[in-house]
Design an enzyme around this catalytic site. Sequence first.
Site, PDB file in Angstrom:
ATOM      1  N   HIS A 113       1.155   3.437   8.502  1.00 54.28           N
ATOM      2  CA  HIS A 113       0.850   2.602   7.339  1.00 54.28           C
ATOM      3  C   HIS A 113      -0.507   1.916   7.407  1.00 54.28           C
ATOM      4  O   HIS A 113      -0.937   1.299   6.436  1.00 54.28           O
ATOM      5  CB  HIS A 113       1.938   1.542   7.126  1.00 54.28           C
ATOM      6  CG  HIS A 113       1.849   0.419   8.119  1.00 54.28           C
ATOM      7  ND1 HIS A 113       2.294   0.547   9.414  1.00 54.28           N
ATOM      8  CD2 HIS A 113       1.335  -0.824   8.016  1.00 54.28           C
ATOM      9  CE1 HIS A 113       2.077  -0.584  10.060  1.00 54.28           C
ATOM     10  NE2 HIS A 113       1.490  -1.437   9.243  1.00 54.28           N
TER      11      HIS A 113
HETATM   12  C1  UD1 Z   1       1.290  -5.423   5.666  1.00 54.19           C
HETATM   13  C2  UD1 Z   1       0.442  -6.129   6.713  1.00 54.19           C
HETATM   14  C3  UD1 Z   1       0.437  -5.309   7.993  1.00 54.19           C
HETATM   15  C4  UD1 Z   1       1.853  -5.012   8.454  1.00 54.19           C
HETATM   16  C5  UD1 Z   1       2.577  -4.314   7.320  1.00 54.19           C
HETATM   17  C6  UD1 Z   1       3.994  -3.957   7.672  1.00 54.19           C
HETATM   18  C7  UD1 Z   1      -1.456  -7.443   5.853  1.00 54.19           C
HETATM   19  C8  UD1 Z   1      -2.925  -7.482   5.722  1.00 54.19           C
HETATM   20  N1  UD1 Z   1      -0.933  -6.273   6.289  1.00 54.19           N
HETATM   21  O1  UD1 Z   1       0.626  -4.197   5.344  1.00 54.19           O
HETATM   22  O2  UD1 Z   1      -0.220  -6.045   9.004  1.00 54.19           O
HETATM   23  O3  UD1 Z   1       1.793  -4.182   9.598  1.00 54.19           O
HETATM   24  O4  UD1 Z   1       2.582  -5.193   6.186  1.00 54.19           O
HETATM   25  O5  UD1 Z   1       4.554  -3.159   6.675  1.00 54.19           O
HETATM   26  O6  UD1 Z   1      -0.804  -8.412   5.590  1.00 54.19           O
HETATM   27  N2  UD1 Z   1       4.516  -2.179  -1.309  1.00 54.19           N
HETATM   28  C9  UD1 Z   1       5.682  -1.856  -1.957  1.00 54.19           C
HETATM   29  N3  UD1 Z   1       6.773  -2.633  -1.733  1.00 54.19           N
HETATM   30  C10 UD1 Z   1       6.770  -3.702  -0.905  1.00 54.19           C
HETATM   31  C11 UD1 Z   1       5.566  -4.032  -0.263  1.00 54.19           C
HETATM   32  C12 UD1 Z   1       4.461  -3.274  -0.467  1.00 54.19           C
HETATM   33  O7  UD1 Z   1       5.741  -0.887  -2.704  1.00 54.19           O
HETATM   34  O8  UD1 Z   1       7.814  -4.351  -0.740  1.00 54.19           O
HETATM   35  C13 UD1 Z   1       3.332  -1.330  -1.516  1.00 54.19           C
HETATM   36  C14 UD1 Z   1       2.424  -1.844  -2.604  1.00 54.19           C
HETATM   37  O9  UD1 Z   1       1.886  -0.770  -3.265  1.00 54.19           O
HETATM   38  C15 UD1 Z   1       1.346  -2.560  -1.830  1.00 54.19           C
HETATM   39  C16 UD1 Z   1       1.255  -1.705  -0.569  1.00 54.19           C
HETATM   40  O10 UD1 Z   1       2.593  -1.277  -0.316  1.00 54.19           O
HETATM   41  O11 UD1 Z   1       0.159  -2.653  -2.525  1.00 54.19           O
HETATM   42  C17 UD1 Z   1       0.731  -2.449   0.625  1.00 54.19           C
HETATM   43  O12 UD1 Z   1       1.484  -3.651   0.849  1.00 54.19           O
HETATM   44  P1  UD1 Z   1       0.779  -4.931   1.550  1.00 54.19           P
HETATM   45  O13 UD1 Z   1       1.779  -5.992   1.802  1.00 54.19           O
HETATM   46  O14 UD1 Z   1      -0.441  -5.291   0.801  1.00 54.19           O
HETATM   47  O15 UD1 Z   1       0.282  -4.351   2.928  1.00 54.19           O
HETATM   48  P2  UD1 Z   1       0.987  -3.405   4.005  1.00 54.19           P
HETATM   49  O16 UD1 Z   1       0.261  -2.121   4.020  1.00 54.19           O
HETATM   50  O17 UD1 Z   1       2.486  -3.336   3.843  1.00 54.19           O
END
Ligand code: UD1
Length: 368
Positions: A205
């Site tokens: 991820h």
């Molecule tokens: C975040 C953390 C990372 C951690 C990871 C665990 C930061 C900078 N990054 O990254 O350190 O290792 O979480 O998973 O805080 N999305 C969904 N559903 C959700 C959450 C996210 O569909 O419940 C999708 C969305 O399109 C979103 C993307 O995943 O834009 C990324 O989510 P985000 O929380 O921004 O960062 P992670 O890549 O999950």
Amino acid sequence: MLVAGARPNFVKVAPLLVALRQGGHACQLVHTGQHYDASMSGAFFADLGLPEPDFHLGVGSGSHAQQTALVMQAFEPVLIQERPGWVIVVGDVNSTLACALVGAKLRAELGCRIAHVEAGLRSNDWRMPEEVNRVLTDRLSDLLLTPSRDAHDNLAREGIDSGRVHFVGNVMIDTLFRWLAAARARDLPGRLGLARDGYVVATLHRPSNVDERAALSDILQALARVAETMPVVLPVHPRTRKNAEAFGLVAELAALRTLEPLGYVDMLSLTEGAAVCVTDSGGLQEETTVLGVPCLTLREQTERPSTVEFGTNRLAPWPLTRDGILRAVEQARAQGRVGVGSRVPEGWDGQAAVRVRQALEDYPRARP
Ligand code: UD1
């Protein structure tokens, strides 16, 4: 007041909440809503026996600036209203930094203090959003609670007063030991028709691995080659799924045994039975070290060097190539597993949350 926002945070706050409440401390849980899907958040709350949060900020996804700003805006009135003695933030996600920053700005007015659990980890790679979050959160915190001894050198190098730094060990491992028997009983590999030591478990991820087509394509093709000899099970993070679809890499995914993101106990069950784990997650580097499962980390460096020094982790040859990953998976497989808990860093013993509580209780006396 304990803050959690994203999946890896839930695993860390669960034992803290138990230890603090057992110690007779009033405790509130704030969920920022950074992760919100049932599979990324709800399943973890259910699995870990976490109570409903006292405050749900509901911020959701967005750019880094949007997400950080929304958490700050939503957290500030909660802090002003509740006036906790401590704000406890964990890990390195955007919610961690956002709430530490709000707390630091209100520290004098409200008399609150900030504790960072998992302080002092450094990848020294400023391209990682998590590295920015870690360094700044440590700078803002009154009490820095470290999971491993290497963290103390990192903090000393940054000129942080050692009186603020306290070794507690790894709270994530408290959760692992709490749920290991349940994970074995769950037997997810058996239910998926997989033999113990007969498959590879993979997770991906990190933006640096999944946000560019070339990188994601190379990794998926390497995993597809591994899958020619052994099933590769990949629970797919939403970020990775979205990008694979946007980049037209769905066929590459099809060579693997893909699953929706798993809850905590299922993931532990799957990891414990694997011959090898291939990952870019921080948490899995730690969990495989304790489980004794060989781990190949798809990153240039790790902020968790103790998993390489004491544990079963190794870094993939850099820069990542299909052949390099393939060879490294073979080496990890040949290395084989070691017994659960047989070679672990100090303080990865299931008692870290109690040491956090002790450090908080001792704080006024300990402060020079
Ligand atoms: C975040 C953390 C990372 C951690 C990871 C665990 C930061 C900078 N990054 O990254 O350190 O290792 O979480 O998973 O805080 N999305 C969904 N559903 C959700 C959450 C996210 O569909 O419940 C999708 C969305 O399109 C979103 C993307 O995943 O834009 C990324 O989510 P985000 O929380 O921004 O960062 P992670 O890549 O999950």
